[in-house]
Design an enzyme around this catalytic site. Sequence first.
Site, short mmCIF file in Angstrom:
data_model
loop_
_atom_site.label_atom_id
_atom_site.label_comp_id
_atom_site.label_asym_id
_atom_site.label_seq_id
_atom_site.Cartn_x
_atom_site.Cartn_y
_atom_site.Cartn_z
CB ALA A 26 -0.97 -0.03 1.19
NE ARG A 28 -2.89 -4.05 -6.72
CZ ARG A 28 -2.23 -4.77 -5.82
NH1 ARG A 28 -1.06 -4.37 -5.36
NH2 ARG A 28 -2.74 -5.90 -5.35
CD GLN A 39 1.97 -10.93 -2.94
OE1 GLN A 39 1.66 -12.10 -2.75
NE2 GLN A 39 1.14 -10.09 -3.52
CG ASP A 61 -3.42 -3.52 1.06
OD1 ASP A 61 -3.14 -4.55 1.68
OD2 ASP A 61 -2.76 -3.07 0.10
CG ASN A 121 -2.91 -7.09 5.01
OD1 ASN A 121 -2.30 -6.25 4.33
ND2 ASN A 121 -2.29 -8.13 5.53
O1 MRU Z 1 -1.11 -7.22 -3.52
P1 MRU Z 1 -0.03 -6.61 -2.69
O2 MRU Z 1 1.26 -7.36 -2.73
O3 MRU Z 1 0.14 -5.13 -3.01
O4 MRU Z 1 -0.57 -6.68 -1.20
C1 MRU Z 1 0.18 -6.10 -0.19
C2 MRU Z 1 -0.41 -6.28 1.16
O5 MRU Z 1 -1.48 -6.79 1.33
C3 MRU Z 1 0.37 -5.70 2.29
O6 MRU Z 1 0.18 -6.45 3.46
C4 MRU Z 1 -0.11 -4.27 2.55
O7 MRU Z 1 -0.15 -3.52 1.37
C5 MRU Z 1 0.74 -3.58 3.52
S1 MRU Z 1 2.33 -3.16 2.87
C6 MRU Z 1 3.08 -2.31 4.10
#
Ligand code: MRU
Length: 311
Positions: free
Chosen positions: A28, A64, A168, A209, A219
Amino acid sequence: MPHEERILVCKTVEDVHDAITTLAVRGAPAIGIAAAYGMLLGLEDGHSIKDELKVRAAYLSGARPTAVNLSWAVNRILKVLDAAASGDVLDLLEQEAVAIHEEDRVACRRIGEHGVTLINQGMNILTHCNAGSLAVSELGTALAPIYCAKERDLDIHVYVDETRPLLQGARLTMFELMHAGVDCTLLTDNMAAHLMSQGKVDMVLVGADRIAANGDVANKIGTLNLAVLCQHFDIPFYVACPTSTLDPDAASGDDIVIEERDPEEVTRLVGAAIAPKGARVRNPAFDVTPAVLVTGIITEEGINTPGSITS
Ligand code: MRU
């Protein structure tokens, strides 16, 4: 990543948009920072700058839908534009983008310092997705307290959920924790309950997020599973994020749009098909954990209960 590290240079707003939609930049806060810079790439001063930035704001915000940091950062650039006198506009806009980046770096350090007060010697902490340096600036959010614990020579261990479908956790969190010398172990997403039942997990710590006004937390998909398990096994469930992830305009999680991504992310794994051709698929990228399951939210301002966070 993790087998190849390549720097992606974005020269146009379209490059930044593509980097966000393909997750070359993700997490995020990182997509907010990238979008703030993206607003300004190749921008030339002139009478149409206002119109151009409005078009870019809508374009980038739509890349997004779930992480509020994206529209938050873009709107900060627009506000500076509205307030600026003509002449020095481009400089002011650039200063604002740099400020968004720098404030995030400072916020991460503060999140780490608040969060580390929850961590004791010998703790086993479980995290999901990637909320570290590869998702934010410098220390990250959920990983910031872990890096601060490491700086203080606390002997801790981190379980890392692999985080299907895009891995991830396996690709990014394992990479950065191993790189930083943090003791860590990779799990598939269905192993947490077993480890918790054996008393092997002392705390779950994740990023966010978007957090609604009532404390509901959006999240990465799979976060809700962990929160439910934590309630069952009486394990603290903490969320770490900068205040830029709080969205007072969303009354509850019901107001948060959950991104649905390409089915192929589920039917394929590292390029290979893993399901029968034509298999029906759901691919929500995020879930919402109700505030009642959240022990506390760690921001740069301190550690709050979810109910008090946006009030
Ligand atoms: O789809 P992504 O990889 O962007 O999702 C990221 C997450 O869900 C993280 O936990 C969130 O953005 C926090 S990042 C500090």
